[in-house]
Each structure stands twice: as C-alpha cells, then as structure tokens.
Design a protein around this motif. Structure first.
Motif, PDB file in Angstrom:
ATOM      1  N   LEU A   7      -6.047 -22.024 -41.288  1.00 53.69           N
ATOM      2  CA  LEU A   7      -5.528 -22.239 -39.984  1.00 53.69           C
ATOM      3  C   LEU A   7      -4.098 -21.809 -39.758  1.00 53.69           C
ATOM      4  CD1 LEU A   7      -6.114 -26.346 -40.489  1.00 53.69           C
ATOM      5  CD2 LEU A   7      -7.393 -24.780 -38.825  1.00 53.69           C
ATOM      6  N   LEU A   8      -3.292 -21.259 -40.619  1.00 46.70           N
ATOM      7  CA  LEU A   8      -2.256 -20.702 -40.349  1.00 46.70           C
ATOM      8  C   LEU A   8      -2.486 -19.270 -39.997  1.00 46.70           C
ATOM      9  CD1 LEU A   8       0.906 -20.739 -40.565  1.00 46.70           C
ATOM     10  CD2 LEU A   8       0.984 -20.217 -43.005  1.00 46.70           C
ATOM     11  N   ALA A   9      -3.280 -18.678 -40.741  1.00 45.69           N
ATOM     12  CA  ALA A   9      -3.699 -17.316 -39.907  1.00 45.69           C
ATOM     13  C   ALA A   9      -4.219 -17.263 -38.599  1.00 45.69           C
ATOM     14  CB  ALA A   9      -4.790 -16.847 -40.950  1.00 45.69           C
ATOM     15  N   ALA A  10      -5.180 -18.327 -38.312  1.00 45.84           N
ATOM     16  CA  ALA A  10      -5.488 -18.398 -36.908  1.00 45.84           C
ATOM     17  C   ALA A  10      -4.309 -18.758 -36.034  1.00 45.84           C
ATOM     18  CB  ALA A  10      -6.531 -19.515 -36.783  1.00 45.84           C
ATOM     19  N   THR A  11      -3.625 -19.444 -36.327  1.00 39.17           N
ATOM     20  CA  THR A  11      -2.362 -20.011 -35.331  1.00 39.17           C
ATOM     21  C   THR A  11      -1.320 -18.724 -35.329  1.00 39.17           C
ATOM     22  OG1 THR A  11      -2.187 -22.365 -36.415  1.00 39.17           O
ATOM     23  CG2 THR A  11      -0.246 -21.346 -35.141  1.00 39.17           C
ATOM     24  N   LEU A  12      -1.042 -17.827 -36.136  1.00 39.39           N
ATOM     25  CA  LEU A  12      -0.290 -16.587 -36.043  1.00 39.39           C
ATOM     26  C   LEU A  12      -1.098 -15.591 -35.238  1.00 39.39           C
ATOM     27  CD1 LEU A  12       0.790 -15.934 -39.635  1.00 39.39           C
ATOM     28  CD2 LEU A  12       2.317 -16.396 -37.401  1.00 39.39           C
ATOM     29  N   TYR A  13      -2.542 -15.381 -35.315  1.00 41.43           N
ATOM     30  CA  TYR A  13      -3.160 -14.670 -34.518  1.00 41.43           C
ATOM     31  C   TYR A  13      -3.043 -15.109 -33.028  1.00 41.43           C
ATOM     32  CZ  TYR A  13      -5.567 -12.256 -38.224  1.00 41.43           C
ATOM     33  OH  TYR A  13      -6.119 -11.271 -39.282  1.00 41.43           O
ATOM     34  N   GLY A  14      -3.390 -16.414 -32.861  1.00 41.90           N
ATOM     35  CA  GLY A  14      -3.349 -16.987 -31.408  1.00 41.90           C
ATOM     36  C   GLY A  14      -2.019 -16.797 -30.819  1.00 41.90           C
ATOM     37  N   ALA A  15      -0.828 -16.909 -31.565  1.00 42.80           N
ATOM     38  CA  ALA A  15       0.581 -16.896 -30.894  1.00 42.80           C
ATOM     39  C   ALA A  15       0.786 -15.405 -30.637  1.00 42.80           C
ATOM     40  CB  ALA A  15       1.470 -17.242 -32.178  1.00 42.80           C
ATOM     41  N   CYS A  16       0.493 -14.394 -31.595  1.00 40.44           N
ATOM     42  CA  CYS A  16       0.590 -12.879 -31.357  1.00 40.44           C
ATOM     43  C   CYS A  16      -0.248 -12.470 -30.115  1.00 40.44           C
ATOM     44  CB  CYS A  16       0.292 -12.136 -32.455  1.00 40.44           C
ATOM     45  SG  CYS A  16       1.483 -12.323 -33.871  1.00 40.44           S
ATOM     46  N   ALA A  17      -1.294 -13.271 -29.762  1.00 38.41           N
ATOM     47  CA  ALA A  17      -2.308 -12.853 -28.522  1.00 38.41           C
ATOM     48  C   ALA A  17      -1.408 -12.967 -27.357  1.00 38.41           C
ATOM     49  CB  ALA A  17      -3.654 -13.579 -28.624  1.00 38.41           C
ATOM     50  N   VAL A  18      -0.504 -14.129 -27.258  1.00 39.08           N
ATOM     51  CA  VAL A  18      -0.106 -14.595 -25.987  1.00 39.08           C
ATOM     52  C   VAL A  18       1.582 -14.140 -25.706  1.00 39.08           C
ATOM     53  CG1 VAL A  18      -1.765 -16.432 -25.564  1.00 39.08           C
ATOM     54  CG2 VAL A  18       0.508 -16.879 -26.849  1.00 39.08           C
ATOM     55  N   LEU A  19       2.055 -13.389 -26.895  1.00 43.01           N
ATOM     56  CA  LEU A  19       3.321 -13.097 -26.829  1.00 43.01           C
ATOM     57  C   LEU A  19       3.476 -11.943 -25.949  1.00 43.01           C
ATOM     58  CD1 LEU A  19       4.797 -13.094 -30.529  1.00 43.01           C
ATOM     59  CD2 LEU A  19       5.708 -14.546 -28.822  1.00 43.01           C
ATOM     60  N   PRO A  20       4.790 -11.878 -25.153  1.00 40.27           N
ATOM     61  CA  PRO A  20       4.941 -10.801 -23.980  1.00 40.27           C
ATOM     62  C   PRO A  20       4.774  -9.406 -24.947  1.00 40.27           C
ATOM     63  CG  PRO A  20       6.611 -12.644 -23.894  1.00 40.27           C
ATOM     64  CD  PRO A  20       5.807 -12.861 -25.064  1.00 40.27           C
ATOM     65  N   ALA A  21       4.388  -8.456 -24.257  1.00 40.07           N
ATOM     66  CA  ALA A  21       4.192  -7.306 -24.917  1.00 40.07           C
ATOM     67  C   ALA A  21       5.467  -6.724 -25.262  1.00 40.07           C
ATOM     68  CB  ALA A  21       3.608  -6.078 -23.770  1.00 40.07           C
ATOM     69  N   ASP A  22       6.533  -7.100 -24.674  1.00 42.06           N
ATOM     70  CA  ASP A  22       7.914  -6.257 -25.155  1.00 42.06           C
ATOM     71  C   ASP A  22       8.465  -6.955 -26.594  1.00 42.06           C
ATOM     72  OD1 ASP A  22       8.584  -8.843 -24.496  1.00 42.06           O
ATOM     73  OD2 ASP A  22      10.103  -8.348 -22.750  1.00 42.06           O
ATOM     74  N   PHE A  56     -23.371 -15.205 -42.390  1.00 42.33           N
ATOM     75  CA  PHE A  56     -22.997 -14.737 -41.114  1.00 42.33           C
ATOM     76  C   PHE A  56     -21.516 -15.068 -40.669  1.00 42.33           C
ATOM     77  CE2 PHE A  56     -23.271 -18.867 -39.211  1.00 42.33           C
ATOM     78  CZ  PHE A  56     -22.613 -18.744 -37.974  1.00 42.33           C
ATOM     79  N   ALA A  57     -20.974 -16.275 -41.116  1.00 45.02           N
ATOM     80  CA  ALA A  57     -19.506 -16.663 -40.837  1.00 45.02           C
ATOM     81  C   ALA A  57     -18.676 -15.715 -41.652  1.00 45.02           C
ATOM     82  CB  ALA A  57     -19.462 -17.944 -40.921  1.00 45.02           C
ATOM     83  N   VAL A  58     -18.992 -15.650 -43.040  1.00 45.58           N
ATOM     84  CA  VAL A  58     -18.161 -14.562 -43.702  1.00 45.58           C
ATOM     85  C   VAL A  58     -17.996 -13.289 -43.369  1.00 45.58           C
ATOM     86  CG1 VAL A  58     -18.095 -13.743 -46.076  1.00 45.58           C
ATOM     87  CG2 VAL A  58     -18.406 -16.457 -45.799  1.00 45.58           C
ATOM     88  N   MET A  59     -19.352 -12.685 -42.956  1.00 47.91           N
ATOM     89  CA  MET A  59     -19.511 -11.473 -42.277  1.00 47.91           C
ATOM     90  C   MET A  59     -18.721 -11.221 -41.024  1.00 47.91           C
ATOM     91  SD  MET A  59     -22.848  -9.184 -41.691  1.00 47.91           S
ATOM     92  CE  MET A  59     -23.302  -9.284 -43.427  1.00 47.91           C
ATOM     93  N   LEU A  60     -18.666 -11.913 -40.217  1.00 43.04           N
ATOM     94  CA  LEU A  60     -17.995 -12.022 -39.071  1.00 43.04           C
ATOM     95  C   LEU A  60     -16.390 -11.887 -39.310  1.00 43.04           C
ATOM     96  CD1 LEU A  60     -19.613 -14.011 -36.400  1.00 43.04           C
ATOM     97  CD2 LEU A  60     -19.203 -11.931 -36.219  1.00 43.04           C
ATOM     98  N   VAL A  95     -11.635 -16.394 -38.406  1.00 45.14           N
ATOM     99  CA  VAL A  95     -11.304 -16.857 -39.973  1.00 45.14           C
ATOM    100  C   VAL A  95     -11.577 -18.375 -40.253  1.00 45.14           C
ATOM    101  CG1 VAL A  95      -8.897 -17.594 -38.980  1.00 45.14           C
ATOM    102  CG2 VAL A  95      -9.025 -16.576 -41.053  1.00 45.14           C
ATOM    103  N   LEU A  96     -11.672 -18.959 -39.064  1.00 44.43           N
ATOM    104  CA  LEU A  96     -11.871 -20.503 -39.255  1.00 44.43           C
ATOM    105  C   LEU A  96     -13.539 -20.649 -39.337  1.00 44.43           C
ATOM    106  CD1 LEU A  96      -9.730 -21.995 -36.212  1.00 44.43           C
ATOM    107  CD2 LEU A  96      -9.150 -21.883 -38.864  1.00 44.43           C
ATOM    108  N   LEU A  97     -14.541 -19.771 -38.971  1.00 39.03           N
ATOM    109  CA  LEU A  97     -15.975 -20.138 -38.912  1.00 39.03           C
ATOM    110  C   LEU A  97     -16.563 -20.462 -40.398  1.00 39.03           C
ATOM    111  CD1 LEU A  97     -17.662 -17.431 -36.767  1.00 39.03           C
ATOM    112  CD2 LEU A  97     -17.527 -19.940 -36.282  1.00 39.03           C
ATOM    113  N   PRO A  98     -16.011 -19.413 -41.531  1.00 40.43           N
ATOM    114  CA  PRO A  98     -16.308 -20.093 -43.023  1.00 40.43           C
ATOM    115  C   PRO A  98     -16.138 -21.477 -43.180  1.00 40.43           C
ATOM    116  CG  PRO A  98     -15.359 -17.999 -43.145  1.00 40.43           C
ATOM    117  CD  PRO A  98     -15.091 -18.570 -41.343  1.00 40.43           C
ATOM    118  N   ILE A  99     -15.327 -22.209 -42.463  1.00 37.65           N
ATOM    119  CA  ILE A  99     -14.933 -23.622 -42.829  1.00 37.65           C
ATOM    120  C   ILE A  99     -16.184 -24.563 -42.539  1.00 37.65           C
ATOM    121  CG2 ILE A  99     -13.510 -25.507 -42.670  1.00 37.65           C
ATOM    122  CD1 ILE A  99     -11.097 -23.557 -42.004  1.00 37.65           C
ATOM    123  N   VAL A 100     -16.830 -24.098 -41.280  1.00 35.31           N
ATOM    124  CA  VAL A 100     -18.042 -24.932 -40.817  1.00 35.31           C
ATOM    125  C   VAL A 100     -19.172 -24.245 -41.279  1.00 35.31           C
ATOM    126  CG1 VAL A 100     -18.885 -25.448 -38.575  1.00 35.31           C
ATOM    127  CG2 VAL A 100     -16.546 -24.959 -38.745  1.00 35.31           C
TER     128      VAL A 100
END
Length: 270
Positions: A7-22, A56-60, A95-100
């Motif tokens: 969950l923490l990794a997914a949160t960091l990825y999501g935050a970095c995806a929307v941060l301004p490019a600068d 399949f989830a682990v592979m993705l 990163v969340l798929l293997p949980i499900v």
C-alpha cells in the motif's frame, strides 16, 4: 506487513504520477523509494524456502517493478517525463494485485538451478518489452499530436504538456529500438532455454500449447521488426504496429493464460 508495504509503495507511485514536472528531485526520490518497497513486497510474496509463488498478478507486479527501474534509469539521461503518467499508475495497481490474486506455490525441490534462471530471464524479457510497448504508445500519441491542427484535440492541460515534454520522434525511435533489441535478445534466451532444456526444466518434452505458440509468434514478430529495420529501414507506423502486436501476443502467452487458469477456471499453475 506485506500488505502495508504494498500500500505504501502504491501510494508513493500514485503521488509521483501527479506531482508537477518541475519537482524532479522529489519525483526521482519518491519513485526510488516506491520501487524499493515494491521490490521488498514482491520478494516477500514470491520467495519462500525451496518454493516460488507464481501467477498472473505476481508476473504483472514483477514486470512493472522492472519497468519502473527502466523508466527511472532512462529518465536520468533523457526527458521521459511523458512516460510517468503511464508507468507509475500501472505500477501502483500492479503492486496491489498479488494481495487479491496470490497465485500458486511452485516447489523447487528436484528442479535444477536452470529453472530459476529461466524464470528470471523470462521476467526480464517480458518487462523490457512491456516498457517498449508503453514507449510505442507514447510515440503514436506524439505523432498524432504533431499532425493534429486543433490544440483542443488532446484536451490540453497536463496530458498535452506531457506529450510536449517528450524528446523528438527520432530520439524516441532510437530508444524504442534499443529496448526492443534488448528485449528480443532476452526473449531469444527464454525460448531457447525453454525448448532445448525442456526435459531438465519441466521434466517433459516441449509442449506446443497456446503459451508456446504465442511466445514463438511474438518472438518471430519482434525478430521480423528488427530485420525489417536493419534491411528495409522500417520505422514510424510500421514499427509501432509490430511493437504493439508483438507485445499483445506476448501478453496472451504469459499473463492471459495465467488469468484464465486462476480467475476464470479457478485452477492453479500446471
């Protein structure tokens, strides 16, 4: 513990995806930490004494983990910020798929060391060609934008700005073929090890099932693209079509078969 790390990794990825490019340093640092946490969660999920957990989830998840590494390394040398809105949200989901969908445990008892190498090379090949497919999609959008007169055609805002930040198409094309060349070499090793050493790896001769056929078809398509590039100068839409078609075929071979077995048919790994 593993769920919290994912969950923490997914949160960091999501935050970095929307941060301004600068905010380049913040993005680079956040992606690096998210990638490390993703790797820890992946290792906790896959590795256990004398066994591997695969599906399949682990592979993705593994694919997007390596893809994030490729994006992070390449972005230090090239302005690839346009990849960020595509790669990071997909990695956050992966990163969340293997949980499900936890997959199935495969025992390593009695298997040769070559089996682990075969799995590792397969994941590297798949991951390299995944990021090449992302790259091809961006190139197609970039080319379409260049030929579109209306600025509103892409909605403006962050998406249009991300396309504008990409390198020139010729530079993007060089990067694409670098990734395809590496991915094809790794895929060749995967195919050769799977066919030549099938008895040692799987305890049986090579089986010409849908997975083998789709993998060979994908290998042929990427090989044909590289030959066409070398001798016929293939580029542009031809290169993009071959890249996306080859990746879609590989997706059916590796992820599609696992999804059908585990989710649709509710069966474990064969």
């Amino acid at each position: 513990m593993q769920t919290s790390i994912s969950l923490l990794a997914a949160t960091l990825y999501g935050a970095c995806a929307v941060l301004p490019a600068d905010r380049r340093r913040a993005i680079a640092f956040g992606v690096a930490i998210g990638w490390l946490l993703h790797g820890i969660a992946l290792a906790m999920d896959v590795l256990s004494p004398l066994a591997l957990r695969l599906g399949f989830a682990v592979m993705l998840s593994a694919t997007l983990w390596i893809s994030v590494a490729v994006y992070w390394l390449e972005s230090r040398n090239f302005p690839l910020d346009g990849l960020r809105p595509l790669v990071l949200p997909c990695a956050a989901l992966a990163v969340l798929l293997p949980i499900v969908f936890p997959g199935t445990v495969v025992s390593l008892e009695g298997k040769p060391a070559l089996f682990s190498w075969h799995v590792a090379i397969s994941l590297l090949a798949y991951s390299t060609l995944t990021i090449a497919a992302f790259h091809a999609i961006l190139m197609a959008l970039q080319e379409s934008k260049l030929h579109t007169r209306s600025p509103a055609a892409f909605g403006g805002g962050w998406f249009a700005a991300a396309l504008d930040r990409l390198p020139a198409l010729l530079t993007m094309e060089k990067l694409l073929f670098r990734m395809i060349g590496l991915g094809f070499a790794l895929l060749t090793l995967t195919v050769l090890s799977g066919v030549v050493f099938s008895d040692q790896l799987f305890g049986q001769p090579v089986k010409w099932n849908h997975k083998t056929i789709f993998t060979m078809l994908s290998w042929f398509m990427f090989g044909l693209l590289l030959v066409g590039r070398r001798w016929r100068g293939w580029r542009g839409k031809t290169a993009l079509s071959f890249t996306l078609s080859g990746f879609a075929t590989l997706l059916l071979a590796y992820v599609g078969s696992r999804f059908v077995l585990e989710v649709v048919l509710h069966r474990g790994l064969a």
